[in-house]
Design an enzyme around this catalytic site. Structure first.
Site, PDB file in Angstrom:
ATOM      1  N   GLU A 396       0.806  -1.224   0.000  1.00  0.00           N
ATOM      2  CA  GLU A 396       0.000   0.000   0.000  1.00  0.00           C
ATOM      3  C   GLU A 396       0.840   1.276   0.000  1.00  0.00           C
ATOM      4  OE1 GLU A 396      -3.153   0.526  -0.303  1.00  0.00           O
ATOM      5  OE2 GLU A 396      -3.816  -1.547  -0.337  1.00  0.00           O
ATOM      6  N   GLU A 427       7.295 -22.163   7.384  1.00  0.00           N
ATOM      7  CA  GLU A 427       7.598 -21.347   8.559  1.00  0.00           C
ATOM      8  C   GLU A 427       8.589 -22.032   9.496  1.00  0.00           C
ATOM      9  OE1 GLU A 427       4.371 -22.299  12.004  1.00  0.00           O
ATOM     10  OE2 GLU A 427       3.701 -20.946  10.431  1.00  0.00           O
TER      11      GLU A 427
END
Length: 592
Positions: A396, A427
């Site tokens: 953004e 992960e």
């Protein structure tokens, strides 16, 4: 015989395994690309060093099979690289990956044919000391491979669009897979990586799924490729004079798609008779170990890396994010209005958590702003939901504040594909987390924010360790005040959001609180670096009517200009509001 290390290097992954002499697996793992044609000697050494660090045991003998290891020179380079990392090893045997794959399925000296179908494909056969092969020519000749099926599928969707001006069912499946809106957008996604075999092969499972569901063009592609691969088997059988041979199938396509296996066997029956055609599930590294003369047909499976160890379990047991929420018991018995009320009431814990961490958030925001003011960058690192939140906030920044995409970046465990497809297992890879920071060029001028709701994700903690080693400023953002200590974090924010409505689903309150903190870190930094005036965005990208109109309104509001004067100033600067404001503030712009 001592401990044995088997390494199988392929075009996409390098898998390894350490066995005790009795057959017990003491360590195993996976690394990146293992094709000797794609790696420099330095990269090979780095690959082996990574394996050694993870294995953490002394190795007496090593068997290694690598894609592309055809010539004696390539074998010598491979062996020297291995010995440089394990100089104490008594015995090292290297070979092409097809030989280790054959050893997975057949006993020493046993005749048969091995069919490999993964990213690439190959067929090898053995009889009475003689080896024969067909295929295995990379992009020029890997029939029945993931690469060929994926490429055929990609070409087909554009042919069908040219013929009909409609996006075919297969084309729609590709768009869903890549999160693209049309074939032009999809083309811009595919072309930059078109030369990468593993990327093209990643579309093969989609073609296989569509074929299995009866989509005509997909079935035609898969059926033809299976037939062409079967033809290579026929060629090898004829050259060796094998009658009714045993045929072993290995590789991701066979191991992960029973549909493709059945279709291939059906095509193969049309070309030759065989006594048996079976999918070999023996791990690849064990084939490499068998090159050393290790012939045990049965080995013991270790639970290492499958379940957390004692210390990890204790940390998870203490984690708030894993606890059950007494307020959300019997969810399935609640009415929809009751569920809505429950979700709304639980959000109060988000605000409370933020208020309790106000001092830590302010300290982190000040540090982030200072880094960016001095020309540094902000990196978010995360896995799963945490990684996606970091990627969302970073993405953004360019459209909101017209800054370079390099200023705020996201490092996602599993890469871009993990943004819209679950790849949660990555992960657990400490090595990948550490390497990701090095590969992205993080420097001592930068800030690295590790995001992990539990506070213990290995990928994230290792990334912070790498950042700390480099000298970057480090921040750990968690939703677990009971997390284990992290020596690699200069700053920490541990939001006490409490148990989730659905136990362990940290995309809920923990996700909301995490996103709010990221909003604060990045937005406050943008304010402090001059991207906001009053409470207005002044560094807009004028790429839409809405944003151009917003620029116009902001300029009129800030300086009391009429519309025509404001438009003239904006047009002069290509609708770059910040440039107009800069001139007005310096007194260079003429009004009226």
């Amino acid at each position: 015989m001592g401990r044995l290390l088997g390494i199988e290097g392929g075009g996409t992954h390098t898998r390894w395994m350490v066995l005790e002499e009795q057959g017990e697996i003491v360590a195993k793992g996976s690394e990146g690309v293992g094709n000797v044609h794609l790696l420099t000697t330095r990269e090979l050494v780095s690959l082996f060093q990574s394996i050694k660090e993870k294995a953490r045991v002394e190795i007496e003998q090593i068997g290694a099979g690598f894609a592309g290891c055809h010539s004696e020179k390539e074998k010598q380079i491979l062996e020297e690289s291995i010995r440089s990392v394990w100089p104490e090893s008594i015995k090292v045997i290297v070979a092409e990956d097809t030989r280790t794959a054959y050893a997975r399925a057949f006993e020493p000296g046993q005749e048969g044919i091995l069919v490999i179908a993964g990213t690439g494909s190959n067929v090898i056969g053995y009889k009475a000391g003689i080896w024969e092969k067909a295929g295995g020519w990379g992009q020029l000749g890997d029939p029945g491979s993931g690469y060929r099926i994926g490429r055929e599928g990609l070409e087909r969707i554009y042919l069908e669009y040219d013929l009909t001006k409609n996006v075919s069912a297969l084309g729609q499946a590709f768009l869903r897979h890549s999160c693209r809106n049309d074939l032009d957008d999809f083309l811009s996604y595919v072309l930059p990586s078109f030369g990468k075999k593993d990327f093209i092969a990643s579309f093969a499972p989609i073609v296989l799924s569509m074929a299995e569901n009866g989509e005509e063009s997909s079935f035609e592609i898969v059926n033809r490729e299976a037939s062409m691969l079967g033809l290579r088997v026929q060629i090898v059988a004829r050259r060796l004079g094998l009658n009714n041979p045993r045929i072993a199938l290995v590789g991701g396509l066979f191991e992960n798609s029973s549909f493709y296996t059945t279709l291939f066997q059906s095509q193969l029956k049309k070309l030759l008779s065989f006594s048996e055609c079976f999918v070999c599930t023996t791990p690849g590294p064990l084939g490499a170990i068998r090159l050393l003369g290790y012939a045990a047909p049965v080995y013991q499976r270790s639970m290492e890396n499958v379940l957390p160890d004692k210390t990890q379990r204790e940390a998870l047991d203490r984690s708030m994010t894993e606890e059950r929420n007494p307020r959300s018991a019997a969810l399935e018995k609640k009415s929809i209005p009751e569920l809505v009320d429950l979700f709304i009431s639980e959000e109060t814990f988000v605000q409370q958590a933020l208020e309790k961490c106000r001092r830590e958030i302010a300290e982190a925001a000040a540090a982030t702003s200072s880094i960016l003011e001095k020309g540094g960058r902000l990196f978010y690192v995360g896995a799963g939901t945490s990684g996606r939140l970091g990627a969302l906030d970073a993405s953004e920044m360019p459209p909101t504040f017209n800054v370079s995409p390099e200023l705020v970046q996201a490092i996602m465990a599993g890469g871009a594909d993990a943004l819209w497809r679950s790849m949660e297992g990555i992960e657990d890879s400490s090595t990948e987390g550490f390497k990701s920071v090095l590969n992205r060029g993080v420097s001592s001028k930068d800030m690295v924010c590790g995001i992990t709701a539990s506070g213990r994700t290995p990928f994230v903690l290792s990334a912070l360790q790498a950042a700390k080693t480099i000298g970057a400023k480090t921040l750990l953002l968690s939703c677990n005040p009971s997390r284990p200590p992290c020596p690699f974090a200069d700053l920490a924010i541990d939001l006490p959001t409490g148990p989730e409505i659905i136990a362990g689903s940290t995309r809920l309150k923990a996700g909301t609180a995490t996103k709010i903190v990221l909003n604060m870190l990045s937005t406050i930094a943008m304010i402090r670096t001059g991207k906001v005036k009053d409470n207005l965005m002044i560094n807009l990208q004028p790429k839409s009517m809405k944003l151009r109109y917003r620029s116009l309104r902001i300029l009129m509001h800030l300086y009391g200009l009429d519309e025509s004067t404001a438009i003239a100033l904006l047009e002069k600067k290509g609708w770059l509001l910040a440039a107009v404001i800069s001139e007005l503030e310096s007194g260079k712009a003429r009004l009226g």
